[in-house]
Design an enzyme around this catalytic site. Structure first.
Site, PDB file in Angstrom:
ATOM      1  N   TYR A   1      21.891  71.150  18.439  1.00 50.31           N
ATOM      2  CA  TYR A   1      21.114  71.417  19.603  1.00 50.31           C
ATOM      3  C   TYR A   1      19.779  70.282  19.863  1.00 50.31           C
ATOM      4  O   TYR A   1      19.057  71.721  19.087  1.00 50.31           O
ATOM      5  CB  TYR A   1      21.624  71.898  21.193  1.00 50.31           C
ATOM      6  CG  TYR A   1      22.852  71.077  21.356  1.00 50.31           C
ATOM      7  CD1 TYR A   1      22.847  70.266  22.624  1.00 50.31           C
ATOM      8  CD2 TYR A   1      24.461  72.345  22.045  1.00 50.31           C
ATOM      9  CE1 TYR A   1      24.170  70.010  23.419  1.00 50.31           C
ATOM     10  CE2 TYR A   1      25.047  72.530  22.549  1.00 50.31           C
ATOM     11  CZ  TYR A   1      24.942  70.653  23.122  1.00 50.31           C
ATOM     12  OH  TYR A   1      25.998  70.247  23.824  1.00 50.31           O
TER      13      TYR A   1
ATOM     14  N   ASP B   1      17.134  42.199  25.279  1.00 47.06           N
ATOM     15  CA  ASP B   1      17.927  43.487  25.061  1.00 47.06           C
ATOM     16  C   ASP B   1      18.107  42.714  23.623  1.00 47.06           C
ATOM     17  O   ASP B   1      18.422  41.575  23.208  1.00 47.06           O
ATOM     18  CB  ASP B   1      19.328  42.943  26.212  1.00 47.06           C
ATOM     19  CG  ASP B   1      20.158  43.680  25.569  1.00 47.06           C
ATOM     20  OD1 ASP B   1      20.659  44.318  24.118  1.00 47.06           O
ATOM     21  OD2 ASP B   1      21.492  44.006  25.455  1.00 47.06           O
TER      22      ASP B   1
ATOM     23  N   THR C   1      20.713  47.915  19.899  1.00 42.52           N
ATOM     24  CA  THR C   1      21.888  48.870  19.299  1.00 42.52           C
ATOM     25  C   THR C   1      21.283  48.942  17.729  1.00 42.52           C
ATOM     26  O   THR C   1      20.183  47.554  17.823  1.00 42.52           O
ATOM     27  CB  THR C   1      22.786  48.371  18.986  1.00 42.52           C
ATOM     28  OG1 THR C   1      23.284  46.707  18.775  1.00 42.52           O
ATOM     29  CG2 THR C   1      23.733  48.389  20.837  1.00 42.52           C
TER      30      THR C   1
ATOM     31  N   ARG D   1      25.674  54.020  14.253  1.00 44.03           N
ATOM     32  CA  ARG D   1      25.962  53.007  15.738  1.00 44.03           C
ATOM     33  C   ARG D   1      25.234  53.901  16.710  1.00 44.03           C
ATOM     34  O   ARG D   1      25.591  55.535  17.110  1.00 44.03           O
ATOM     35  CB  ARG D   1      27.877  53.584  15.993  1.00 44.03           C
ATOM     36  CG  ARG D   1      27.955  52.553  16.979  1.00 44.03           C
ATOM     37  CD  ARG D   1      30.224  53.185  16.284  1.00 44.03           C
ATOM     38  NE  ARG D   1      29.885  51.397  16.062  1.00 44.03           N
ATOM     39  CZ  ARG D   1      30.206  50.521  16.109  1.00 44.03           C
ATOM     40  NH1 ARG D   1      29.875  49.943  17.343  1.00 44.03           N
ATOM     41  NH2 ARG D   1      30.674  49.715  15.403  1.00 44.03           N
TER      42      ARG D   1
END
Ligand code: DSN
Length: 422
Positions: A54, A201, A228, A237
């Site tokens: 984390y 984008d 992405t 991904r």
């Protein structure tokens, strides 16, 4: 082929599915323009022990202990991303393109504010305000379109008119099914006139920008790029947000990503992003990006010679949209299924002013990033385009399709996916 030896020992059902996918990817050719094959190095990072950690917060200011190595990983990804795209700031934590866009909207706008983006039926993306998305209930979306679907030219006069009428906070350049270069200068000029932020984008063409074979919106003064990392950029991904120079915007974006919409960052994915960005900084990546374009042009020629209508009249990037219903009388769905049967994977797609429905539209969308990663060049792109047309013309002929499948498999055997690109 990967062994998956631990999975094999403890979870045979999953093992079978993974091996099935390995074989599918090996024996067939991937023409979905948003997909690619990553290197073993990216996969090692993706599968690393960083999945255990984390790390809420950002390098140097985390909310949990034990961050001796996570900061180094995230800093590497940030520095490499900035170098690749000419940005001053990068947030590499978005879990995907949709999360990146959502965080960008929340960073730059208040609920009720307006975004001017590309019409979804003319190539825009779901996250640019499709009526079925939640984002559409929070912000107001207005649209620009192509002036001429046969050339792909955007109607910049209309864009300016809509901007003046609606005073958007963001003017959004970007697409998921559009094959031409945008005139970024016009976006910036209109945004200045109405006091809007400019956001690009670039999910589909990030690798082409990184490889310097298409224009970089930052060179025209765009404020922000969202993307992405797994399409032409050939990484894991995930998503990313880049800010050209404003520290104020970068701070808002960091807050919007965490704690705004996300929790703990996926550190294993961030490590894999760092690896992929390192690969994209390697000189060979420019050759790769250039070859993507050459292969797309080779496919364009075959389709044009066969009199199949291409939306936008052709391509300046990695993808093509063909009106197969109008040109060959086969629907997009029928084409997708027939091509799948011969080992050529692509997707059905709505075309501008489509008279058919999304699940059985008039078009197909295909592109060259993944086949180029396998080392295929113009000769193979030409052959594949010919095989595609032959398959679509013989969609009900099982013998013909079996013959074509064999040819596709032979081609794929000659071009295995490489382990490494540098
Ligand atoms: N699903 C991606 C594509 O195929 O373009 C965009 O999100």
């Amino acid at each position: 082929m990967n062994e998956y030896k631990h999975i094999k020992n403890q979870d045979n059902d999953l093992y079978e599915a993974l091996i099935g996918e390995e074989k599918r990817e090996e024996k067939g050719v991937e023409l979905i323009p948003s997909e690619n094959y990553v290197s073993q190095a990216v996969r090692e990072a993706n599968g690393s022990i960083l999945t255990n950690k984390y790390a809420e917060g950002y390098p140097g200011r985390r909310y949990y202990g034990g961050q001796d190595f996570t900061d180094a990983v995230e800093r590497l990804a940030i520095e490499r991303a900035c170098e690749l795209f000419g940005a001053k700031y990068a947030n590499v934590q978005p879990l995907g393109g949709a999360a990146a866009n959502m965080a960008m909207y929340f960073a730059l706008m208040e609920p009720g504010d307006t975004v001017l983006g590309m019409d979804l039926s003319h190539g825009g993306h779901l996250t640019h305000g499709h009526p079925t998305t939640w984002i559409n209930k929070i912000f107001n979306f207005v649209r620009y379109k192509m002036k001429d679907v046969e050339t792909g030219e955007i109607d910049y006069d209309e864009l300016r008119k809509v901007a003046i009428e609606n005073k958007p906070k963001i003017i959004l350049a970007g697409f998921s099914a559009y094959s031409r270069e945008l005139d970024y200068q016009k976006f910036v000029d209109i945004a200045k006139e109405v006091g809007a932020y400019t956001v690009a984008d670039m999910a589909h063409i990030a690798g082409l920008i990184a490889g310097d074979v298409v224009k970089n919106p930052f060179d025209y003064g765009f404020d922000v790029i969202t993307t992405t990392t797994h399409k032409t950029l050939r990484g894991p991904r995930g998503g990313m947000i880049l800010t050209r120079e404003s520290e104020e915007i970068a701070k808002k974006i960091d807050k919007a990503v965490f704690p705004g919409i996300q929790g703990g960052p996926h550190m294993h994915i961030i490590a894999a992003k760092a690896v992929a960005f390192g690969e994209a900084l390697h000189p060979s990546f420019k050759d790769y990006a250039g070859q993507i374009l050459k292969n797309a042009k080779a496919m364009e020629k075959v389709f044009k010679d066969a009199d199949i209508r291409l939306l936008g009249g052709g391509t300046d990037n990695h993808l093509l949209l063909a009106d197969v219903y109008g040109s060959l009388g086969i629907t997009g769905e029928e084409a997708e299924v027939a091509l799948d049967e011969v080992g050529i994977t692509l997707n059905k797609n709505m075309i501008a002013n489509d008279t058919r429905k999304a699940l059985d539209p008039s078009g197909i969308r295909f592109g060259t990033p993944a086949m180029t990663t396998r080392g295929m060049k113009e000769a193979e792109a030409t052959k594949l385009a010919e095989l595609m047309i032959e398959t679509m013309k013989n969609k009900d002929d099982a013998d013909k399709k079996a013959e074509i499948k064999k040819v596709v498999e032979e081609l794929c055997t000659k071009f295995p996916v490489p382990d490494s690109f540098v």
